[in-house]
Design an enzyme around this catalytic site. Structure first.
Site, PDB file in Angstrom:
ATOM      1  N   ASP A  55       0.709  -1.248  -0.038  1.00 19.32           N
ATOM      2  CA  ASP A  55      -0.010   0.055   0.112  1.00 19.32           C
ATOM      3  C   ASP A  55       0.978   1.119   0.021  1.00 19.32           C
ATOM      4  O   ASP A  55       1.731   1.358   1.098  1.00 19.32           O
ATOM      5  CB  ASP A  55      -0.855   0.013   1.193  1.00 19.32           C
ATOM      6  CG  ASP A  55      -1.776   1.153   1.325  1.00 19.32           C
ATOM      7  OD1 ASP A  55      -1.861   2.043   0.399  1.00 19.32           O
ATOM      8  OD2 ASP A  55      -2.755   0.833   1.952  1.00 19.32           O
ATOM      9  N   HIS A  56       0.934   2.126  -1.061  1.00 21.74           N
ATOM     10  CA  HIS A  56       1.875   3.001  -0.968  1.00 21.74           C
ATOM     11  C   HIS A  56       1.443   4.280  -0.096  1.00 21.74           C
ATOM     12  O   HIS A  56       2.207   5.359  -0.075  1.00 21.74           O
ATOM     13  CB  HIS A  56       1.745   3.617  -2.603  1.00 21.74           C
ATOM     14  CG  HIS A  56       3.048   4.228  -3.307  1.00 21.74           C
ATOM     15  ND1 HIS A  56       3.920   4.855  -2.348  1.00 21.74           N
ATOM     16  CD2 HIS A  56       3.727   4.127  -4.532  1.00 21.74           C
ATOM     17  CE1 HIS A  56       4.890   5.120  -3.241  1.00 21.74           C
ATOM     18  NE2 HIS A  56       4.848   4.801  -4.299  1.00 21.74           N
ATOM     19  N   ARG A  57       0.134   4.261   0.559  1.00 21.85           N
ATOM     20  CA  ARG A  57       0.024   5.345   1.291  1.00 21.85           C
ATOM     21  C   ARG A  57       0.821   4.919   2.785  1.00 21.85           C
ATOM     22  O   ARG A  57       1.001   5.832   3.394  1.00 21.85           O
ATOM     23  CB  ARG A  57      -1.576   5.087   1.778  1.00 21.85           C
ATOM     24  CG  ARG A  57      -2.334   5.413   0.576  1.00 21.85           C
ATOM     25  CD  ARG A  57      -3.953   5.160   1.094  1.00 21.85           C
ATOM     26  NE  ARG A  57      -4.043   3.884   1.432  1.00 21.85           N
ATOM     27  CZ  ARG A  57      -5.456   3.281   1.917  1.00 21.85           C
ATOM     28  NH1 ARG A  57      -6.359   4.116   1.908  1.00 21.85           N
ATOM     29  NH2 ARG A  57      -5.456   1.919   2.036  1.00 21.85           N
ATOM     30  N   CYS A  76       3.962   3.600   2.782  1.00 29.83           N
ATOM     31  CA  CYS A  76       5.342   3.738   2.678  1.00 29.83           C
ATOM     32  C   CYS A  76       5.571   4.137   1.312  1.00 29.83           C
ATOM     33  O   CYS A  76       4.646   4.243   0.524  1.00 29.83           O
ATOM     34  CB  CYS A  76       6.295   2.577   3.205  1.00 29.83           C
ATOM     35  SG  CYS A  76       5.999   1.120   2.026  1.00 29.83           S
TER      36      CYS A  76
END
Length: 460
Positions: free
Chosen positions: A430-432, A434
């Site tokens: 999940d790019h949110r 890291c």
């Protein structure tokens, strides 16, 4: 629970984890039977497990609300009980009413209503007769008789020696009957390998030479729906399949996921596993257990991936413990049983727990609580003979590590070409929670430990 006159209507309880419905697999009682407090009255299948539901009070069965194969919503009538002639209010009424007001919902086997001294009547498993051949009425009950109408009793003639049925096909497990029905296998043609000739799941699976060509109890087409062509297979999106679809769709809607991957030389990991199993033959470890240990090492170094996003609170929550999910393919679909606080387990304990947990998941015996609450998932899709994947994150987790098959490939070792055991690792995150630096650092740490297990030992 609803009181009607002196009868009591037991409503289908919340079976945990917000499940909204359950399918009736098999009634354990019939109209007219006398039940005791906490006696199991019906086996139901939720989206996560097959469980027995006990009755919280005693009396005589008046009505069964629903037939085998029918889906009942939580909070709807399940069974109606009347007190025995001359008796007062059914036993267990007051206790259950108090728990209902408190919102208990602990009504599964093993979570009774508190009547510890109540004697339960144990019923012997009923050997079910095989269902009709493929040209039989598709609305027939899969146990071999006609299913009871809502509120009625099961057909007294079911399994009573009808010459049109084969009395030699003995089936105890409702899961076996369901598997045979869904796959189009005629149980009357099978020879059971279980005790006394009982047909087991393995017997049904061994008979599966071609996919099912039809589905029992196919509903009539709704007005305006497209016609069903000859040979089409209709698979209702219900139960665990519906939960999987909903969860994966939500994951794709809410999570901005990214997948990165790397090829690694797993020769050293295989050699390490062989050495461990030689030294401890009574407690062998699997490759999956070693990969789980490596993941735990990586998550200790990169805790950002052991997290979830709270969208309502606009915050990221990093879990204090690693609740490791293990993707397992079962007859009921893809399940992800969870090993809570896996970081506290030794490698040998991890191996034993993984073996027991995946076996229970495939048998359908895990309680719903064991299938939720994960913080990171490990998925070994190499068992399907594939090299790589871009897996979807198990919502609401933040990351998933996938492992492909281990195969011989040419590899450069110290400047020389050699044949090595190579696998592909893929990390979806999940790019949110890291950026690429953290995700790449985690994946590189995992890859380095696979290639040089001594690094893992140095880090623990």
């Amino acid at each position: 629970m609803t009181i009607v006159g002196r009868t009591q209507v037991f409503l289908l309880p919340d079976l945990g984890e917000g499940l909204s419905e359950a399918e009736i697999v098999e009634w354990r009682v019939a109209v007219g039977d006398v039940v005791t407090v906490d006696q199991s009255v019906v086996e139901v299948e939720t989206a996560k497990a097959v469980v027995d539901v006990p009755c919280p009070y005693a009396g005589r069965v008046v009505t069964l609300h629903g037939a085998a194969g029918e889906v009942r919503p939580v909070g709807q009538p399940l069974i109606t009980i009347a007190p025995l002639d001359g008796g007062d209010e059914p036993a267990g009424h007051a206790t259950y009413r108090e728990e209902e007001r408190a919102g208990s919902g602990n009504v599964l086997i093993g979570y009774g209503t508190g009547h510890g001294n109540t004697t339960r009547r144990r019923r012997r498993p009923r050997l079910a007769v095989a269902p009709e051949p493929a040209d039989a009425d598709p609305t027939a009950d899969p146990t071999g008789g006609t299913g009871p109408a809502a509120g009625g009793a099961p057909d007294a003639g079911a399994g009573s020696g009808d010459p049109a049925r084969s009395p030699a096909a003995l089936v105890i497990s409702p899961i076996v009957r369901r598997l045979a029905r869904e796959r189009g296998v005629d149980l009357a043609t099978l020879r059971g390998t279980g005790p006394g000739g009982v047909i087991r799941r393995a017997d049904v699976e061994a008979a599966l030479t071609v996919p099912a060509t039809r589905l029992a109890a196919v509903p009539d087409p709704q007005p305006g729906s497209a016609p069903v062509g000859d040979g089409d297979v209709i698979v209702p999106l219900t139960g665990v399949r519906k939960v999987i679809a909903d969860k994966l769709s939500r994951s794709r809607r809410e999570i901005p996921e990214v997948t990165i991957w790397v090829d690694v030389d797993a020769t050293g990991l295989l050699e390490t596993r062989a050495s461990i199993n030689t030294a401890t033959p009574d407690a062998p470890v699997s490759i999956l257990a070693l990969l789980a240990r490596i993941c735990l090492s990586g998550l200790r170094r990169f805790p950002q991936l052991n997290a979830r996003v709270d969208t309502e609170g606009q915050r990221i929550i990093q879990s204090a413990g690693v609740h490791l999910g293990i993707a397992a393919q079962t007859d009921r679909g893809l399940l992800v049983p969870v090993l809570r606080d896996a970081q506290r387990l030794t490698t040998a304990e991890l191996a034993a727990e993984l073996t027991a947990t995946t076996a229970a998941a495939r048998a359908g015996s895990l309680p719903p609580a064991r299938l939720t609450g994960g913080t990171f998932t490990l998925n070994n899709y190499g068992v399907f003979g594939v090299d790589g994947s871009t897996p979807i994150i198990n919502h609401p987790e933040a990351a998933l590590l996938g492992v492909g098959r281990i195969v011989d490939k040419p590899w450069v070792v110290d400047g020389q070409l050699a044949v090595r055991k190579v696998t592909q690792l893929s990390l979806t995150f999940d790019h949110r929670v890291c950026d690429g630096g953290v995700a790449g650092g985690f994946l590189r740490h995992v890859a380095d430990c696979v290639e040089r297990p001594a690094l893992l030992i140095a880090a623990v």
